[in-house]
Write a protein that holds these residues in place. Structure first.
Motif, PDB file in Angstrom:
ATOM      1  N   LYS A 167       8.801  -6.911  30.448  1.00  0.00           N
ATOM      2  CA  LYS A 167       7.456  -6.315  30.357  1.00  0.00           C
ATOM      3  C   LYS A 167       6.904  -6.432  28.939  1.00  0.00           C
ATOM      4  N   ARG A 168       7.812  -6.217  27.939  1.00  0.00           N
ATOM      5  CA  ARG A 168       7.336  -6.303  26.553  1.00  0.00           C
ATOM      6  C   ARG A 168       6.893  -7.724  26.226  1.00  0.00           C
ATOM      7  N   ASP A 178      20.378  -3.699  33.092  1.00  0.00           N
ATOM      8  CA  ASP A 178      19.350  -4.249  33.979  1.00  0.00           C
ATOM      9  C   ASP A 178      17.991  -3.631  33.690  1.00  0.00           C
ATOM     10  N   GLY A 190       3.719  -8.276  27.641  1.00  0.00           N
ATOM     11  CA  GLY A 190       2.712  -7.470  26.950  1.00  0.00           C
ATOM     12  C   GLY A 190       2.026  -8.222  25.824  1.00  0.00           C
ATOM     13  N   LEU A 210      14.557  -5.558  32.426  1.00  0.00           N
ATOM     14  CA  LEU A 210      13.235  -5.475  33.032  1.00  0.00           C
ATOM     15  C   LEU A 210      12.189  -5.044  32.008  1.00  0.00           C
ATOM     16  N   GLN A 211      12.579  -4.068  31.156  1.00  0.00           N
ATOM     17  CA  GLN A 211      11.637  -3.612  30.137  1.00  0.00           C
ATOM     18  C   GLN A 211      11.345  -4.726  29.131  1.00  0.00           C
ATOM     19  N   GLU A 255      10.624 -13.064  17.591  1.00  0.00           N
ATOM     20  CA  GLU A 255      11.163 -11.804  18.124  1.00  0.00           C
ATOM     21  C   GLU A 255      11.610 -11.963  19.565  1.00  0.00           C
ATOM     22  N   ARG A 314       9.596  -3.051  13.562  1.00  0.00           N
ATOM     23  CA  ARG A 314       9.667  -4.512  13.679  1.00  0.00           C
ATOM     24  C   ARG A 314       9.451  -5.187  12.334  1.00  0.00           C
ATOM     25  N   VAL A 337      18.599   0.847  39.779  1.00  0.00           N
ATOM     26  CA  VAL A 337      17.831   0.119  38.772  1.00  0.00           C
ATOM     27  C   VAL A 337      16.348   0.180  39.098  1.00  0.00           C
ATOM     28  N   ARG A 343      14.884 -13.791  19.711  1.00  0.00           N
ATOM     29  CA  ARG A 343      15.983 -12.933  19.287  1.00  0.00           C
ATOM     30  C   ARG A 343      16.366 -11.953  20.377  1.00  0.00           C
ATOM     31  N   VAL A 401      23.767  -0.890  34.780  1.00  0.00           N
ATOM     32  CA  VAL A 401      22.482  -0.352  35.242  1.00  0.00           C
ATOM     33  C   VAL A 401      21.514  -0.270  34.067  1.00  0.00           C
ATOM     34  N   SER A 434       2.741  -8.453  22.520  1.00  0.00           N
ATOM     35  CA  SER A 434       2.687  -7.988  21.130  1.00  0.00           C
ATOM     36  C   SER A 434       3.815  -8.582  20.289  1.00  0.00           C
ATOM     37  N   LEU A 435       4.778  -9.197  20.944  1.00  0.00           N
ATOM     38  CA  LEU A 435       5.928  -9.736  20.207  1.00  0.00           C
ATOM     39  C   LEU A 435       5.646 -11.140  19.691  1.00  0.00           C
ATOM     40  N   THR A 436       6.223 -11.451  18.545  1.00  0.00           N
ATOM     41  CA  THR A 436       6.078 -12.812  18.038  1.00  0.00           C
ATOM     42  C   THR A 436       7.092 -13.720  18.722  1.00  0.00           C
ATOM     43  N   GLU A 464       6.528  -0.476  26.483  1.00  0.00           N
ATOM     44  CA  GLU A 464       5.249  -1.102  26.803  1.00  0.00           C
ATOM     45  C   GLU A 464       4.274  -0.054  27.350  1.00  0.00           C
TER      46      GLU A 464
END
Lengths: 369, 107
Positions: free
Chosen positions: B35-36, B27, B39, B31-32, B46, A67, A12, B49, B24, B41-43, A51
Motif C-alpha cells: 500500500k505504501r 504478511d 501510495g 500488504l502494508q 526506498e 526517512r 491476515v 530497500r 502473520v 510517497s516513497l523514493t 498509509e
C-alpha cells in the motif's frame, strides 16, 4: 448483483482490514469501590497502517523525518567512491598512524574496491588511509606481540612504490591480503616476490644517559605500577632494559620511563609464583626486584612469562658480577674478602696468610736462595 | 488432563506458534508495504530497500522452518487461527447465521 461474502476470512485478512481502515479507541473508564471513584483511565489510541495514517494527516512530519534521517545515515555509511568503483570487501581493521609524538592504531573499516584500499571511519565520515591498488609494491604478513598477554597479532606490511611502509591489521589479516592479491592479479598488476622489510624498532632507546649502554633486553615485560591517587596498582605492558648503570622500565602506552633504579641500589632479585589478576586463576612467575629507596627497601614486580628466568640471570650477573666468587671471613680479623683473594694473597686488611700459602712462600724463598 | 511435554512436543507447539504469529505479522507488513509503495510517497531507492528487507525476512523464516522441521505445525497453527477468526467474524456479521441460530433456539 448480489453482495456475497467470501467465507474464508483469515487472520491476515482481519489484520489487513483493521490496518487499512484504522482502529480508533476512545475510552473513559472510572474504577470505583463502593460508589467512590478511585482510579481514572482516559484512553485514546489509534492503530492504522502508515498509509492510512498519512491519508488522515497523522504523523506526517514524523514519517518525513525518520526517512530523512535514514537517508542521511546511509549516505555516511560508505566512503564516497569515484565513478566505476565497486566495493569488493569490507572488513574491520586498523592502521598504524605515527607522526610526531602521536602513535596509535587507528581503527575503522577497510574497504577494498577495484581501484583502492581504503580505511574508512564511519562516525567521522573520514578516510584515514587510502592506497591506489597500482601503487602497492609488496605485501608481507608478520606476527607481532600484541599488548594483551602473549597473544600474537598479525600485521600486514604494505610497501608502496615509493618504498614507504604502512602497517595494517584486520580481523582476518590473511583474508584481506589474499583478496588484495586476487584483485591485483585480476587487474593485471603484480607484487614483488620477496620484499625486504625494514626493521622496526619497537622500544625506543633515547632515554639513555651519557656512557650508558643496554646490556640486556627482551620482549614485552609487564610492570606492576604502584598505586597512586585513586589509581590502584595495575599491571601495565612495556619493556624492561638493563643497562650498565640502571634498570629501566619503559611504558609502551605513554612512551616514557616510568621506573628506573641505579644498578648499585638493587639489593636482591627473587621470583615467586603469583596470581596476576582476580579473573585469571593461573599463577605466573613474577620477578621481584628489591632495591634501596630513601633509606628503606622497595620492591618492583615484573612479569614476562618465560623471560623471567633470563632476567634473573642477567640481573644477578650485573649485581654480583664483580664479586661472583664466594666470600670468606678472614680468620684473624673477621673482615670480608673474596675467598680466592684471601687464599692466594692473604688478608689485605690485617696481613693474615694461610698456612698453605706461608709454606709456598717459604718454599719459593728457599728455592731462590 | 496430564500435559505431556517432551522436547519435540514443545518445539512443535511453542516454536510453531511463535513462527506462525511472526508469519502473520510478516504478511500484514507485506500488504502494508504494497500500500505504501502504491501510495507514491516513497523514493525509488526506498522502495528497493523495503522490498529487499522484506524478502530477507521471508527467506529467514523459511529457513528456520526448514531447519527445525516445523513447516507442518506452523501451517496447522495458522489454519487453526484462521478458522477461529473466520468463525468469530461469521458469528458477528453474517445475517444468515443469525437467522439459523435463532431458528435453532426456537425464537
Amino acid at each position: 448483483m448480489e453482495p456475497s461474502r467470501d467465507t474464508h476470512a483469515t487472520l491476515v485478512d482481519l489484520l489487513d482490514r483493521i490496518l487499512d481502515k484504522g482502529l480508533v479507541i476512545n475510552a473513559d473508564i472510572i474504577i470505583s469501590v463502593a460508589g467512590i471513584p478511585l482510579i481514572g483511565v482516559n484512553l485514546r489510541a489509534a492503530l492504522a497502517g502508515m498509509e492510512t495514517m498519512l491519508k488522515y494527516g497523522v504523523m506526517q512530519a514524523w514519517d518525513e523525518k525518520s526517512r530523512a534521517w535514514e537517508r542521511e545515515y546511509r549516505k555516511k555509511n560508505v566512503p564516497s567512491l569515484v565513478e566505476g568503483e565497486e566495493i569488493v570487501l569490507k572488513m574491520y581493521g586498523s592502521y598504524y598512524y605515527s607522526k610526531g609524538i602521536y602513535n596509535a592504531w587507528r581503527p575503522g573499516y577497510f574497504y577494498l574496491t577495484n581501484k583502492r584500499l581504503i580505511l574508512y571511519r564511519q562516525d567521522f565520515d573520514e578516510i584515514t588511509f587510502q592506497m591506489p591498488l597500482e601503487e602497492i609494491k609488496a605485501l608481507v604478513i608478520r606476527e607481532e606481540a600484541h599488548f594483551v598477554k602473549e597473544k600474537k597479532k598479525q600485521v600486514l606490511y604494505l610497501i608502496d612504490k615509493q618504498d614507504r611502509v604502512y602497517r595494517l591489521s584486520a580481523v582476518e589479516t590473511n583474508q584481506l591480503k589474499d583478496t588484495i592479491v586476487q584483485n591485483l592479479t585480476a587487474s593485471g598488476l603484480s607484487l614483488e616476490k620477496s620484499p625486504v622489510l625494514p626493521e622496526f624498532e619497537e622500544g625506543p632507546i633515547d632515554f639513555l644517559i651519557e656512557g650508558e649502554e643496554v646490556t640486556h633486553r627482551g620482549e614485552k615485560v609487564w610492570y606492576l605500577v604502584p598505586a597512586s591517587g585513586i589509581q590502584q596498582e595495575t599491571w601495565r605492558p612495556g619493556h624492561l632494559y638493563l643497562t650498565n648503570k640502571r634498570l629501566c622500565w619503559w611504558y609502551d602506552f605513554e612512551r616514557k620511563l616510568v621506573f628506573d633504579v641505579p644498578v648499585n641500589r638493587i639489593v636482591s632479585v627473587n621470583t615467586e609464583m603469583r596470581k596476576l589478576s582476580g579473573l585469571d586463576s593461573k599463577r605466573e612467575k613474577v620477578l621481584d626486584v628489591a632495591y634501596k629507596f630513601n633509606s628503606t627497601k622497595a620492591i618492583a614486580s615484573f612479569s614476562g612469562g618465560r623471560q623471567v628466568d633470563e632476567w634473573v640471570e642477567a640481573l644477578n650477573r650485573t649485581i654480583y658480577g664483580k664479586i661472583d666468587e664466594e666470600t670468606e671471613t678472614c680468620p684473624q680479623c673477621g673482615g670480608l674478602a673474596p675467598a680466592k683473594e684471601l687464599l692466594e694473597q692473604g688478608c689485605s686488611s690485617c696481613g693474615w696468610v694461610s698456612h698453605r700459602l706461608k709454606n709456598k712462600i717459604n718454599k719459593s724463598a728457599l728455592l731462590a736462595e | 488432563m496430564p500435559i505431556d511435554i517432551d522436547e519435540d512436543n514443545l518445539k512443535h507447539g511453542l516454536l510453531g506458534l511463535v513462527i506462525a504469529l511472526v508469519e502473520v505479522i510478516k504478511d500484514a507488513l507485506n500488504l502494508q508495504a504494497m500500500k505504501r509503495m502504491e501510495g507514491g510517497s516513497l523514493t525509488e531507492e526506498e522502495m528497493e530497500r523495503l522490498g529487499e528487507a522484506l524478502q530477507d525476512l521471508d527467506i529467514a523464516i523459511e529457513e528456520i522452518k526448514k531447519e527445525q522441521g516445523i513447516t507442518e505445525s506452523v501451517k496447522s497453527v495458522r489454519d487453526g487461527l484462521d478458522s477461529i477468526v473466520d468463525d468469530v467474524l461469521d458469528k458477528m456479521i453474517n445475517p444468515e447465521r443469525w437467522r439459523k441460530e435463532a431458528e435453532e433456539k426456537g425464537i
